[in-house]
Motif scaffolding. Structure first.
Motif, PDB file in Angstrom:
ATOM      1  N   SER A 277       0.848  -1.190   0.000  1.00  0.00           N
ATOM      2  CA  SER A 277       0.000   0.000   0.000  1.00  0.00           C
ATOM      3  C   SER A 277       0.886   1.242   0.000  1.00  0.00           C
ATOM      4  CB  SER A 277      -0.900   0.014   1.238  1.00  0.00           C
ATOM      5  OG  SER A 277      -0.127   0.256   2.400  1.00  0.00           O
ATOM      6  N   ILE A 278       0.283   2.351  -0.404  1.00  0.00           N
ATOM      7  CA  ILE A 278       1.019   3.622  -0.386  1.00  0.00           C
ATOM      8  C   ILE A 278       1.369   3.993   1.055  1.00  0.00           C
ATOM      9  CG2 ILE A 278      -1.033   5.089  -0.353  1.00  0.00           C
ATOM     10  CD1 ILE A 278       2.241   5.767  -2.285  1.00  0.00           C
ATOM     11  N   GLY A 279       0.560   3.572   2.004  1.00  0.00           N
ATOM     12  CA  GLY A 279       0.859   3.820   3.414  1.00  0.00           C
ATOM     13  C   GLY A 279       2.123   3.108   3.853  1.00  0.00           C
ATOM     14  N   SER A 280       2.336   1.899   3.352  1.00  0.00           N
ATOM     15  CA  SER A 280       3.558   1.156   3.685  1.00  0.00           C
ATOM     16  C   SER A 280       4.784   1.856   3.137  1.00  0.00           C
ATOM     17  CB  SER A 280       3.490  -0.264   3.122  1.00  0.00           C
ATOM     18  OG  SER A 280       2.461  -0.982   3.728  1.00  0.00           O
ATOM     19  N   VAL A 281       4.667   2.404   1.939  1.00  0.00           N
ATOM     20  CA  VAL A 281       5.789   3.139   1.336  1.00  0.00           C
ATOM     21  C   VAL A 281       6.085   4.391   2.158  1.00  0.00           C
ATOM     22  CG1 VAL A 281       6.573   4.386  -0.714  1.00  0.00           C
ATOM     23  CG2 VAL A 281       5.306   2.251  -0.971  1.00  0.00           C
ATOM     24  N   ALA A 282       5.029   5.102   2.544  1.00  0.00           N
ATOM     25  CA  ALA A 282       5.213   6.341   3.298  1.00  0.00           C
ATOM     26  C   ALA A 282       5.791   6.098   4.686  1.00  0.00           C
ATOM     27  CB  ALA A 282       3.882   7.076   3.421  1.00  0.00           C
ATOM     28  N   LEU A 283       5.462   4.966   5.303  1.00  0.00           N
ATOM     29  CA  LEU A 283       5.947   4.681   6.658  1.00  0.00           C
ATOM     30  C   LEU A 283       7.362   4.121   6.701  1.00  0.00           C
ATOM     31  CD1 LEU A 283       2.737   3.198   8.304  1.00  0.00           C
ATOM     32  CD2 LEU A 283       3.769   5.448   8.694  1.00  0.00           C
ATOM     33  N   ALA A 284       7.889   3.714   5.552  1.00  0.00           N
ATOM     34  CA  ALA A 284       9.259   3.205   5.514  1.00  0.00           C
ATOM     35  C   ALA A 284      10.233   4.319   5.910  1.00  0.00           C
ATOM     36  CB  ALA A 284       9.598   2.700   4.117  1.00  0.00           C
ATOM     37  N   ILE A 285      11.326   3.945   6.512  1.00  0.00           N
ATOM     38  CA  ILE A 285      12.336   4.933   6.900  1.00  0.00           C
ATOM     39  C   ILE A 285      13.078   5.370   5.654  1.00  0.00           C
ATOM     40  CG2 ILE A 285      14.462   5.304   8.205  1.00  0.00           C
ATOM     41  CD1 ILE A 285      13.346   3.229  10.224  1.00  0.00           C
ATOM     42  N   HIS A 286      13.103   6.686   5.413  1.00  0.00           N
ATOM     43  CA  HIS A 286      13.782   7.259   4.258  1.00  0.00           C
ATOM     44  C   HIS A 286      14.941   8.119   4.747  1.00  0.00           C
ATOM     45  CE1 HIS A 286       9.772   6.360   2.674  1.00  0.00           C
ATOM     46  NE2 HIS A 286      10.403   6.186   1.527  1.00  0.00           N
ATOM     47  N   PRO A 287      16.151   7.827   4.290  1.00  0.00           N
ATOM     48  CA  PRO A 287      17.281   8.652   4.686  1.00  0.00           C
ATOM     49  C   PRO A 287      17.109  10.067   4.146  1.00  0.00           C
ATOM     50  CG  PRO A 287      17.939   7.120   2.970  1.00  0.00           C
ATOM     51  CD  PRO A 287      16.534   6.777   3.346  1.00  0.00           C
ATOM     52  N   TYR A 288      17.585  11.026   4.896  1.00  0.00           N
ATOM     53  CA  TYR A 288      17.457  12.422   4.495  1.00  0.00           C
ATOM     54  C   TYR A 288      18.814  13.082   4.562  1.00  0.00           C
ATOM     55  CZ  TYR A 288      15.869  17.216   4.319  1.00  0.00           C
ATOM     56  OH  TYR A 288      15.675  18.504   3.955  1.00  0.00           O
ATOM     57  N   PRO A 289      19.210  13.906   3.670  1.00  0.00           N
ATOM     58  CA  PRO A 289      18.507  14.290   2.446  1.00  0.00           C
ATOM     59  C   PRO A 289      18.894  13.405   1.267  1.00  0.00           C
ATOM     60  CG  PRO A 289      20.375  15.729   2.748  1.00  0.00           C
ATOM     61  CD  PRO A 289      20.376  14.736   3.888  1.00  0.00           C
ATOM     62  N   THR A 290      17.965  12.705   0.725  1.00  0.00           N
ATOM     63  CA  THR A 290      18.150  11.959  -0.515  1.00  0.00           C
ATOM     64  C   THR A 290      16.883  12.138  -1.333  1.00  0.00           C
ATOM     65  OG1 THR A 290      17.231   9.905   0.337  1.00  0.00           O
ATOM     66  CG2 THR A 290      19.601  10.191   0.566  1.00  0.00           C
TER      67      THR A 290
END
Length: 66
Positions: free
Chosen positions: A47-60
């Protein structure tokens, strides 16, 4: 899409029933840095919610998918 050095472009995500990711387009100078995450989401029917909740390194640029 995400930072000062990239001002032109867009990220489009296609959802099934407003939830499951079934397609994505990333058009920018660094769009290829973001699209792999959506390929995994499509392959695993996430789901798009799963993508949004994943940890995303910043700034990338993958941070733009959050």
């Amino acid at each position: 899409m995400c930072d000062n050095d990239v001002r032109d472009g867009f990220l489009e995500v296609v959802l099934l029933d407003g939830k499951t990711v079934i397609g994505a387009s990333a058009v920018s100078a660094r769009g290829g840095e973001m699209i792999a995450e959506f390929a995994v989401a499509i392959a695993n029917k996430l789901s798009i919610g799963s993508v949004a909740l994943a940890i995303h390194p910043y700034p990338t640029y993958s941070f733009g998918s959050q």
